[in-house]
Design a protein around this motif. Structure first.
Motif, PDB file in Angstrom:
ATOM      1  N   LYS A   1      46.744 -28.381  24.909  1.00  0.00           N
ATOM      2  CA  LYS A   1      46.127 -27.874  23.685  1.00  0.00           C
ATOM      3  C   LYS A   1      44.941 -26.984  24.032  1.00  0.00           C
TER       4      LYS A   1
ATOM      5  N   ALA B   1      49.272 -18.340  21.001  1.00  0.00           N
ATOM      6  CA  ALA B   1      50.212 -19.342  20.492  1.00  0.00           C
ATOM      7  C   ALA B   1      51.640 -18.821  20.525  1.00  0.00           C
TER       8      ALA B   1
ATOM      9  N   ILE C   1      50.014 -25.558  22.732  1.00  0.00           N
ATOM     10  CA  ILE C   1      49.536 -25.480  21.350  1.00  0.00           C
ATOM     11  C   ILE C   1      48.163 -24.821  21.370  1.00  0.00           C
ATOM     12  N   ALA C   2      48.002 -23.721  20.645  1.00  0.00           N
ATOM     13  CA  ALA C   2      46.741 -22.988  20.632  1.00  0.00           C
ATOM     14  C   ALA C   2      46.291 -22.738  19.196  1.00  0.00           C
ATOM     15  N   ILE C   3      45.054 -23.078  18.906  1.00  0.00           N
ATOM     16  CA  ILE C   3      44.504 -22.864  17.567  1.00  0.00           C
ATOM     17  C   ILE C   3      43.073 -22.366  17.671  1.00  0.00           C
TER      18      ILE C   3
ATOM     19  N   PRO D   1      53.180 -28.888  17.588  1.00  0.00           N
ATOM     20  CA  PRO D   1      53.624 -27.510  17.864  1.00  0.00           C
ATOM     21  C   PRO D   1      53.678 -26.636  16.611  1.00  0.00           C
TER      22      PRO D   1
ATOM     23  N   SER E   1      50.482 -24.664  15.876  1.00  0.00           N
ATOM     24  CA  SER E   1      50.007 -23.676  16.839  1.00  0.00           C
ATOM     25  C   SER E   1      49.878 -22.298  16.193  1.00  0.00           C
TER      26      SER E   1
ATOM     27  N   LYS F   1      54.666 -20.220  23.210  1.00  0.00           N
ATOM     28  CA  LYS F   1      55.474 -21.173  22.448  1.00  0.00           C
ATOM     29  C   LYS F   1      56.568 -21.792  23.300  1.00  0.00           C
TER      30      LYS F   1
END
Length: 228
Positions: A129, A165, A174-176, A212, A215, A169
């Motif tokens: 993450k 994200a 998971i990127a936020i 996921p 993301s 994938k």
């Protein structure tokens, strides 16, 4: 036990994230420009039984980011928090702008998280993450003037995290980005709504609940989606 990396770890919300992850038994790589100047963090590390390690990292400098990341070893990173950032000039700059200041802010707030992400990317596996600290002032829904350089840099960061994200994938990363709230930090001031601990607790809870499907999103510190 998770392996966690946190930039800007010497104070504010980032320091509270260090404490929260330590309390869970996680191994925390605390990344900051001046490890020797962070008395509270050094004390925390000394009493952590090796779970908290300090590493010099200036996110505005390519060589510093690469060296700092290398000092953390070669093990997998489960959670990466991009917290370090600067506000720049918060007054309106419509009549004139200090573009040296703009370059510094963008270098720190946009290039910085990208540098850190790239440095740790080989160690980010499926389920890892990446949580970058954005701001609601970088959202198109923010209806107030001023903060031009800070707002523009955070808008760019939000879009960067969406690109990360989408681009990772297939790797399961998971990127936020997250709005930490108006927090009683050096940047937010003593009159702000939240303590650093309250913000950190919300962000840590959000991070642990990420899936996921989330993301690429932009979220509030309390886990609610934030329009941007």
């Amino acid at each position: 036990m998770a392996n966690v990396a946190i930039t800007g770890a010497g104070r504010g919300i980032a320091l509270e994230l260090v404490k929260l992850h330590l309390a869970k038994g996680d191994h925390v790589h605390a990344l900051l420009r001046d490890p020797d100047g962070a008395a509270e963090l050094n004390k925390l590390a000394a009493e952590s039984g090796g779970l908290v390690t300090l590493h010099a990292m200036d996110v505005a400098d390519d060589a510093s980011v690469k060296a700092g990341a290398a000092q953390t070893g070669e093990g997998a990173i489960d959670v990466l928090y991009n917290v370090a950032g600067v506000s720049g000039n918060t007054e309106t700059e419509l009549e004139s702008a200090d573009f040296a200041d703009w370059l510094e802010v963008f270098n720190t707030n946009v290039n910085g998280p990208m540098r850190v992400f790239q440095a740790f990317l080989p160690r980010l596996g499926s389920g890892a993450k990446v949580v970058s600290f954005g701001s609601q002032v970088g959202a198109s829904t923010w209806p107030y003037p001023g903060y031009e350089v800070y707002a523009a840099s955070k808008a760019a960061l939000h879009r960067l995290m969406l690109s990360i994200a989408l681009g990772t994938k297939d790797r399961g990363i998971i990127a936020i980005s997250v709005h930490p709230g108006w927090v009683q930090t050096q940047m937010g001031g003593p009159q702000a709504d939240l303590t650093p601990r309250e913000s950190a607790e919300g962000i840590a809870a959000l991070t642990s609940s990420l899936t996921p499907e989330m993301s690429g999103g932009f979220y509030k510190w309390n886990g609610e989606p934030h329009a941007w």
